[in-house]
Design a protein around this motif. Sequence first.
Motif, PDB file in Angstrom:
ATOM      1  N   LYS A  11       0.815  -1.215   0.000  1.00 36.45           N
ATOM      2  CA  LYS A  11       0.000   0.000   0.000  1.00 36.45           C
ATOM      3  C   LYS A  11       0.854   1.273   0.000  1.00 36.45           C
ATOM      4  O   LYS A  11       0.563   2.233  -0.715  1.00 36.45           O
ATOM      5  CB  LYS A  11      -0.925   0.006   1.227  1.00 36.45           C
ATOM      6  N   HIS A  14       2.419   1.667  -3.376  1.00 38.42           N
ATOM      7  CA  HIS A  14       1.348   2.045  -4.296  1.00 38.42           C
ATOM      8  C   HIS A  14       1.112   3.565  -4.279  1.00 38.42           C
ATOM      9  O   HIS A  14       1.121   4.229  -5.317  1.00 38.42           O
ATOM     10  CB  HIS A  14       0.087   1.278  -3.884  1.00 38.42           C
ATOM     11  N   HIS A  15       0.923   4.122  -3.086  1.00 40.17           N
ATOM     12  CA  HIS A  15       0.623   5.554  -2.982  1.00 40.17           C
ATOM     13  C   HIS A  15       1.850   6.410  -3.304  1.00 40.17           C
ATOM     14  O   HIS A  15       1.727   7.479  -3.894  1.00 40.17           O
ATOM     15  CB  HIS A  15       0.068   5.886  -1.597  1.00 40.17           C
ATOM     16  N   LYS A  38       1.005  -6.848  -8.961  1.00 42.35           N
ATOM     17  CA  LYS A  38       0.543  -5.856  -7.996  1.00 42.35           C
ATOM     18  C   LYS A  38       0.717  -4.414  -8.459  1.00 42.35           C
ATOM     19  O   LYS A  38      -0.018  -3.541  -8.041  1.00 42.35           O
ATOM     20  CB  LYS A  38       1.250  -6.059  -6.651  1.00 42.35           C
ATOM     21  N   SER A 112      -4.914   2.888   2.392  1.00 43.14           N
ATOM     22  CA  SER A 112      -5.701   1.760   1.873  1.00 43.14           C
ATOM     23  C   SER A 112      -5.697   1.882   0.352  1.00 43.14           C
ATOM     24  O   SER A 112      -5.568   2.981  -0.186  1.00 43.14           O
ATOM     25  CB  SER A 112      -7.127   1.818   2.398  1.00 43.14           C
ATOM     26  N   TYR A 113      -5.834   0.749  -0.323  1.00 35.41           N
ATOM     27  CA  TYR A 113      -5.819   0.794  -1.793  1.00 35.41           C
ATOM     28  C   TYR A 113      -6.975   1.627  -2.343  1.00 35.41           C
ATOM     29  O   TYR A 113      -6.839   2.338  -3.326  1.00 35.41           O
ATOM     30  CB  TYR A 113      -5.894  -0.630  -2.378  1.00 35.41           C
ATOM     31  N   ASP A 114      -8.132   1.521  -1.681  1.00 36.51           N
ATOM     32  CA  ASP A 114      -9.347   2.095  -2.258  1.00 36.51           C
ATOM     33  C   ASP A 114      -9.587   3.548  -1.891  1.00 36.51           C
ATOM     34  O   ASP A 114     -10.651   4.089  -2.164  1.00 36.51           O
ATOM     35  CB  ASP A 114     -10.573   1.280  -1.812  1.00 36.51           C
TER      36      ASP A 114
END
Lengths: 249, 249
Positions: A11, A14-15, A38, A112-114
């Motif tokens: 996570k 990702h960000h 991923k 969080s991913y979402d």
Amino acid sequence: MITISILGAGKVAHHLILNILEQDNLTLQQVYARSKNKVNDLVSENQIITDINLLKPADIFIIAVSDDAIAEVSNAIPFDNAFVVHTSGTQSMDIIQKTNRKGVLYMLQTFSYDKEVDFSKMPFCLEAAKPTDFKLLDKIAICFSEKVYKISSEQRKVIHLAAVFVNNFTNHLCTLAEDICKKNSVPFDILKPLIAETAEKLQVLSPKEAQTGPAARKDIGTIDSHLQMLEGTNEKEIYQLITNSILNR
Amino acid sequence: MITISILGAGKVAHHLILNILEQDNLTLQQVYARSKNKVNDLVSENQIITDINLLKPADIFIIAVSDDAIAEVSNAIPFDNAFVVHTSGTQSMDIIQKTNRKGVLYMLQTFSYDKEVDFSKMPFCLEAAKPTDFKLLDKIAICFSEKVYKISSEQRKVIHLAAVFVNNFTNHLCTLAEDICKKNSVPFDILKPLIAETAEKLQVLSPKEAQTGPAARKDIGTIDSHLQMLEGTNEKEIYQLITNSILNR
């Protein structure tokens, strides 16, 4: 132009990747991930490597993996004098042993991913072994955020512990509240404005000034009635302990 | 024009009065307070009474006093068939015995004197014994807020209990976090963006989806290190209990 490679695909990675791609003066060099899937949707295929030995030189290598894996991943970087930082709240800077050019870029936020996160208001806690490396880290952090702090490994551990209380634990209390609502067929959504106001209030009042509720006003009747409602549930012990903690202040 | 008298001079009364004064179709008739001082700065002297027998007729009497005092205050209202509501989250509507025209106007929010509250997003939980009185209550509530709910006494008790978890308890965890910061000379302010994001996240994700942290990822190493840091403090037991509650899900 500062070249950055990210090691990790969780996570935080990702960000970070998303926000690096938005900056004109930062270049995302490579992403090292154990599996391509991923990060596939974030960066082009040729930027992703699954073999750490394929890393090219970069100005900085940012390790965003689980705490247990930081030492191993940092040791596997195939350069001797690279600038390597990790992103953990709890691990000391010195867990990186491969190089003397080490540091930490800890983003004090919940990911969080979402849910997109606004990097511009996010505290960046920086540490580096060498002043020139600290300058580079600072240059990167101020691209993202207005809130950049120089924080030692010791201070960072304290901040992370306090963050567990204000984020992880408060979130779990909301999970318990949702359980209570569900069990009694009341919509949890009705509580959302209160959740928002609770946090808004803490932007302008200290938590002590903001405290309200049965325990704060020593309303034993309401406390007893709540404990009765919670009889036989896991929530009862938590209710009792936090209530006592408020009463004892 | 709806005439309203407020009985009480605490935080709920304070915010109600402020918001009634802003509405064109609501008239604040009188405020009954045990002492004039508390509401002096809000309303003109001749609107405040300290003897409940001086109450004039009004379309609705809103009791905003502590839970223990509701029965007594409602019994002392010098009219037989007045519409009387209380504002408590925990007390049943039937605690009002003087009249059959009774109800509840429960505002699901946390009130402090020093912090204005946006009434327009605040859930109003309404209950009334008679349909015509419910209509009047509804008419008043929609002047203030877009979020008006019909909620029974039983449901309201559940909502209030859940509210204690999402507001009073989460706020107390922030007090503990502030203590941890102070003891270790770290500025609590650094946590404010995280506090804001924790609540923002819960506007779009369920608490279960939003949960992060050492316990959620079963990171026993970090948990042990936190427990060591908390050795000998009151916070340790709370850390342990909430962590176990997350681990056991």
